[in-house]
Design a protein around this motif. Structure first.
Motif, PDB file in Angstrom:
ATOM      1  N   LEU A  62       0.999  -1.339  -0.103  1.00 36.49           N
ATOM      2  CA  LEU A  62      -0.116  -0.102  -0.108  1.00 36.49           C
ATOM      3  C   LEU A  62       0.922   1.342   0.070  1.00 36.49           C
ATOM      4  N   ALA A  63       1.930   1.206   0.806  1.00 35.98           N
ATOM      5  CA  ALA A  63       2.548   2.553   0.663  1.00 35.98           C
ATOM      6  C   ALA A  63       3.564   2.449  -0.376  1.00 35.98           C
ATOM      7  N   THR A  66       1.256   3.886  -3.247  1.00 38.70           N
ATOM      8  CA  THR A  66       0.909   5.346  -3.324  1.00 38.70           C
ATOM      9  C   THR A  66       1.899   6.268  -3.537  1.00 38.70           C
ATOM     10  N   ILE A  77      -7.128   4.263  -4.485  1.00 36.40           N
ATOM     11  CA  ILE A  77      -7.019   3.826  -3.175  1.00 36.40           C
ATOM     12  C   ILE A  77      -7.651   2.389  -3.153  1.00 36.40           C
ATOM     13  N   SER A  98      -6.930  -1.755   6.525  1.00 36.61           N
ATOM     14  CA  SER A  98      -5.849  -1.102   6.035  1.00 36.61           C
ATOM     15  C   SER A  98      -5.991   0.357   5.912  1.00 36.61           C
ATOM     16  N   SER A  99      -5.027   1.205   6.161  1.00 38.66           N
ATOM     17  CA  SER A  99      -5.274   2.614   5.896  1.00 38.66           C
ATOM     18  C   SER A  99      -3.966   3.094   5.193  1.00 38.66           C
ATOM     19  N   VAL A 100      -4.038   4.288   4.278  1.00 34.67           N
ATOM     20  CA  VAL A 100      -2.826   4.922   3.778  1.00 34.67           C
ATOM     21  C   VAL A 100      -2.988   6.227   4.189  1.00 34.67           C
ATOM     22  N   GLU A 102      -0.861  10.536   4.489  1.00 33.69           N
ATOM     23  CA  GLU A 102       0.331  11.205   4.019  1.00 33.69           C
ATOM     24  C   GLU A 102       0.297  12.177   5.167  1.00 33.69           C
ATOM     25  N   SER A 117      -5.785  10.979   4.898  1.00 37.75           N
ATOM     26  CA  SER A 117      -5.766   9.638   5.481  1.00 37.75           C
ATOM     27  C   SER A 117      -7.058   9.060   4.999  1.00 37.75           C
ATOM     28  N   ILE A 157       4.860   8.787   3.201  1.00 31.97           N
ATOM     29  CA  ILE A 157       3.300   7.729   2.926  1.00 31.97           C
ATOM     30  C   ILE A 157       3.444   6.806   4.152  1.00 31.97           C
ATOM     31  N   SER A 159       1.548   3.558   5.728  1.00 31.02           N
ATOM     32  CA  SER A 159       0.351   2.632   5.743  1.00 31.02           C
ATOM     33  C   SER A 159       0.129   1.752   7.108  1.00 31.02           C
TER      34      SER A 159
END
Length: 208
Positions: A62-63, A66, A77, A98-100, A102, A117, A157, A159
């Motif tokens: 994910l990181a 992105t 996303i 999960s999450s991403v 900045e 986010s 970034i 994650s």
């Protein structure tokens, strides 16, 4: 007569002690339950380790995905979430959260603040959707690893991944499951920051 009877009894006792028929079956009856417990224990432990590694891979993926973008939207996303779902296969995907995010590291104070986010969830049917509630709010102060704060005036970034592994049998491990979590950090590769216009970030030079 008595001596003869005693001799016969003695011979029968010796014959009984020397009789080994059925010994293997008795030993197997003792060993089999232990072997079964060990087998399923190894299977559950191996599955738990595999899930933990996949969760780590999801965080890094994910990181990484992105960080390669110049800007992202909700559709991007969501597609990253599809990649995360594929990584978790063949294990259940819906426990994956999960999450991403900045983060901007202030060039003067070195304080790290959230710019945008987005969280991801996977339904029991396998549908990947963006969470209705963001894991972090813009402007929130977060703590980053010391090595990332050194480079002030930069974006990061970040994650996050969490997963609860529930064993199939639950004899060797707790039936409620074991929680796993991991994080990954990377810097934007092509631009100063990854823009997310729908989240309010439209200018890297003037972060919120």
């Amino acid at each position: 007569m008595m001596v003869s009877l005693m001799q016969k009894m003695s011979l029968r006792v010796r014959d009984l002690l020397n009789d080994r028929s059925g010994l293997a079956a008795i030993e197997f009856a003792f060993v089999f339950p232990i072997m079964v417990v060990m087998y399923f224990g190894v299977v559950e432990l191996a599955s738990a380790i595999a899930v933990d590694r996949r969760a780590t891979q999801v965080a890094r993926t994910l990181a990484d995905l992105t960080s390669q973008m110049a800007s992202v939207a909700d559709a991007d996303i969501t597609s990253f979430g599809q990649a995360a779902k594929a990584i978790m296969t063949p294990y259940p995907r819906d426990p994956l959260i999960s999450s991403v995010t900045e983060v901007y590291v202030d060039k003067t104070s070195g304080v790290a603040r959230v710019q945008w986010s987005k969280g991801l969830t996977i339904s029991t049917t396998g549908a990947v959707t963006i969470a209705t509630t963001a894991p972090h709010n813009p402007g929130d102060v977060v703590v980053l690893p010391p090595g990332l704060v050194v480079a002030k005036g930069t974006f990061v970034i970040w994650s996050e991944v969490s997963y609860r592994y529930v064993p199939t049998i639950g004899y060797f491990m707790a039936k409620t499951g074991i929680p796993f979590s991991d994080t990954a950090y990377t810097r934007p590769r092509q631009v100063l920051c990854v823009l997310y216009p729908t989240a309010g970030l439209t200018d890297c030079a003037a972060p919120k």
